[in-house]
Scaffold this motif. Structure first.
Motif, short mmCIF file in Angstrom:
data_model
loop_
_atom_site.label_atom_id
_atom_site.label_comp_id
_atom_site.label_asym_id
_atom_site.label_seq_id
_atom_site.Cartn_x
_atom_site.Cartn_y
_atom_site.Cartn_z
N ALA A 98 0.84 -1.21 0.00
CA ALA A 98 0.00 0.00 0.00
C ALA A 98 0.86 1.25 0.00
O ALA A 98 1.96 1.28 0.57
N ARG A 99 0.35 2.29 -0.66
CA ARG A 99 1.00 3.60 -0.61
C ARG A 99 -0.01 4.58 -0.03
O ARG A 99 -1.18 4.58 -0.42
N PHE A 100 0.49 5.41 0.89
CA PHE A 100 -0.41 6.29 1.62
C PHE A 100 -0.17 7.75 1.25
O PHE A 100 0.97 8.20 1.11
N THR A 101 -1.30 8.46 1.12
CA THR A 101 -1.28 9.87 0.75
C THR A 101 -0.62 10.69 1.86
O THR A 101 -0.92 10.48 3.04
N GLY A 102 0.24 11.62 1.47
CA GLY A 102 0.86 12.49 2.46
C GLY A 102 1.98 11.81 3.23
O GLY A 102 2.48 12.35 4.22
N ARG A 103 2.37 10.61 2.82
CA ARG A 103 3.54 9.93 3.37
C ARG A 103 4.38 9.35 2.22
O ARG A 103 5.50 9.75 2.01
N ASP A 104 3.77 8.42 1.46
CA ASP A 104 4.47 7.81 0.33
C ASP A 104 4.23 8.60 -0.96
O ASP A 104 4.99 8.47 -1.92
N ILE A 105 3.13 9.34 -0.98
CA ILE A 105 2.71 10.13 -2.13
C ILE A 105 2.52 11.55 -1.62
O ILE A 105 1.95 11.73 -0.54
N ASP A 106 2.98 12.56 -2.35
CA ASP A 106 2.77 13.94 -1.90
C ASP A 106 1.28 14.21 -1.71
O ASP A 106 0.46 13.81 -2.55
N GLY A 107 0.95 14.90 -0.61
CA GLY A 107 -0.45 15.07 -0.22
C GLY A 107 -0.99 16.46 -0.41
O GLY A 107 -0.68 17.13 -1.41
N GLY A 108 -1.78 16.91 0.56
CA GLY A 108 -2.67 18.04 0.36
C GLY A 108 -2.26 19.37 0.97
O GLY A 108 -3.04 20.32 0.91
N TYR A 109 -1.08 19.47 1.56
CA TYR A 109 -0.63 20.78 2.05
C TYR A 109 -0.06 21.54 0.85
O TYR A 109 1.13 21.85 0.79
N ALA A 110 -0.93 21.86 -0.11
CA ALA A 110 -0.48 22.44 -1.38
C ALA A 110 -1.69 22.98 -2.13
O ALA A 110 -2.83 22.75 -1.74
N GLU A 111 -1.40 23.69 -3.22
CA GLU A 111 -2.50 24.17 -4.07
C GLU A 111 -3.01 23.08 -5.01
O GLU A 111 -4.18 23.06 -5.38
N LEU A 112 -2.08 22.19 -5.44
CA LEU A 112 -2.42 21.15 -6.41
C LEU A 112 -1.88 19.81 -5.93
O LEU A 112 -0.89 19.77 -5.18
N THR A 113 -2.51 18.74 -6.39
CA THR A 113 -1.92 17.42 -6.18
C THR A 113 -2.40 16.50 -7.29
O THR A 113 -3.26 16.89 -8.10
N VAL A 114 -1.82 15.31 -7.36
CA VAL A 114 -2.34 14.28 -8.26
C VAL A 114 -2.72 13.08 -7.41
O VAL A 114 -2.10 12.83 -6.37
N ALA A 115 -3.76 12.36 -7.84
CA ALA A 115 -4.22 11.19 -7.08
C ALA A 115 -4.77 10.15 -8.04
O ALA A 115 -5.37 10.49 -9.06
N ASP A 116 -4.56 8.88 -7.68
CA ASP A 116 -5.11 7.77 -8.46
C ASP A 116 -6.63 7.85 -8.38
O ASP A 116 -7.20 7.80 -7.27
N GLU A 117 -7.26 7.93 -9.54
CA GLU A 117 -8.71 8.13 -9.57
C GLU A 117 -9.47 7.04 -8.82
O GLU A 117 -10.52 7.30 -8.23
N ARG A 118 -8.93 5.81 -8.81
CA ARG A 118 -9.65 4.68 -8.21
C ARG A 118 -9.76 4.81 -6.69
O ARG A 118 -10.55 4.12 -6.05
N TYR A 119 -8.93 5.66 -6.09
CA TYR A 119 -8.93 5.79 -4.62
C TYR A 119 -9.55 7.11 -4.17
O TYR A 119 -9.56 7.40 -2.98
N CYS A 120 -10.04 7.90 -5.13
CA CYS A 120 -10.74 9.15 -4.78
C CYS A 120 -12.18 8.81 -4.41
O CYS A 120 -12.79 7.94 -5.00
N LEU A 121 -12.70 9.53 -3.44
CA LEU A 121 -14.06 9.27 -2.93
C LEU A 121 -15.00 10.40 -3.35
O LEU A 121 -14.59 11.56 -3.41
N SER A 122 -16.27 10.04 -3.59
CA SER A 122 -17.29 11.06 -3.84
C SER A 122 -17.70 11.65 -2.50
O SER A 122 -17.80 10.93 -1.51
N LEU A 123 -17.96 12.96 -2.51
CA LEU A 123 -18.31 13.63 -1.25
C LEU A 123 -19.77 14.04 -1.27
O LEU A 123 -20.31 14.41 -2.31
#
Ligand SMILES: [Zn+2]
Ligand SMILES: [Zn+2]
Length: 320
Positions: A98-123
């Motif tokens: 597993a790879r975790f956001t904001g540890r293994d992958i750059d996270g959200g303390y930023a204006e922009l980020t990229v994320a694997d679409e399959r792990y994004c959640l609807s709000l």
């Protein structure tokens, strides 16, 4: 883009500018609207857990919009292999790669980020960006911990911060009795817990008026484990919900006897996220949020460490 990075553990996080991230195949380029501050970020900052990449952009409770304008949430679980023993048995939270956001992958303390679409959640549409952000870790990992208490009626919550202030509301909605435990003499947080439906609030070294059927420990103090165990009725469970805890002191076997148990909860599955985000507007979960400008991330972390605010902290990359 503007971002805040952790360059060295044990040192303050630093505002900086970074090249705009480029989405790889299967990734979304995301415009960040809000990012919750989690105790895990503080554990990384304070070197209580090991960083896997440095520098790193912390933050794994990301509310963002896609280039097409769709709103998504990016949680801690950022990627899994889909093929290991755990992934193929509905336990992707334990994926060995597993790879975790904001540890293994750059996270959200930023204006922009990229994320694997399959792990994004609807709000849920009902929630604003700021109110939705804390749900993405404290809410949904807290919900996973709550599920592991089964149908416990009398529920203790040890450590009444971001996760507990949301899970208290869910537990009350489910008809449970909530007993809130805070640092001794923290009357303000005890009042806050009562205002969210807790029927009793007191110090973590006190006994509740009734034995508990289960307790969830959100705080990182290992001595709370034997304390919570001693507050349990026979057959009760202590669920440790944090990623880090100080060492647990030894305790007599009598405290565990009569089928009491202790377990941890690690990470989340996408199913946890979908279930909790569908449930939250029905409760409805109302978050108490203190907002900070992106550049004030170090202050937000310091305030979290000091217990300076009730509920959750959220960073706003833009103030428009
Ligand atoms: Zn796996
Ligand atoms: Zn978190």
């Amino acid at each position: 883009m503007r971002a805040v990075i952790l360059e060295r553990q044990g040192q303050p996080v630093q505002p900086t500018t970074l090249p705009d991230p480029q989405p790889a195949s299967g990734q979304l380029l995301l415009n960040i609207k809000a990012c919750g501050v989690c105790r895990t970020d503080l554990h990384l900052r304070d070197h209580e857990i090991e960083a896997t990449k440095l520098p790193v952009v912390l933050g794994h409770q990301i509310v963002a919009t896609t280039e097409g304008g769709r709103r998504v949430g990016v949680p801690w679980l950022g990627w899994t292999d889909g093929t290991c023993h755990y992934c193929t048995t509905d336990r992707e939270n334990l994926c060995v790669n597993a790879r975790f956001t904001g540890r293994d992958i750059d996270g959200g303390y930023a204006e922009l980020t990229v994320a694997d679409e399959r792990y994004c959640l609807s709000l849920p549409d009902e929630l604003s960006d700021v109110d939705a952000a804390p749900l993405l870790c404290g809410g949904l990992i807290g919900y996973r911990a709550l599920r592991f208490t089964g149908d416990a009626h009398r529920l203790g919550l040890y450590g009444f911060g971001s996760a507990a202030h949301m899970i208290c509301q869910v537990a009350v909605y489910q008809g449970r009795e909530v007993y809130a435990f805070t640092r001794p003499n923290d009357r303000r947080t005890q009042d806050f817990a009562r205002s969210l439906g807790a029927i009793w609030a007191g110090a973590s070294n006190e006994f509740p008026p009734e034995q508990l059927d289960a307790a969830i420990i959100f705080a990182s103090a290992g001595e709370l484990v034997p304390q919570a165990l001693r507050a349990l009725a026979p057959g009760g469970t202590v669920v440790c919900a944090g990623i880090h805890m100080t060492d647990i002191p030894s305790f007599p076997y009598d405290d565990l006897w009569e089928e009491r148990s202790i377990r941890s909860v690690a990470n989340l599955t996408r199913k946890d996220g979908e279930e909790f985000l569908a449930l939250a507007p029905k409760v409805p979960v109302r978050t108490t949020v203190t907002t900070y400008a992106l550049e004030d991330a170090e202050q937000a972390l310091a305030d979290l460490r000091a217990g300076a605010f009730e509920g959750s902290a959220v960073l706003l990359p833009t103030t428009d």
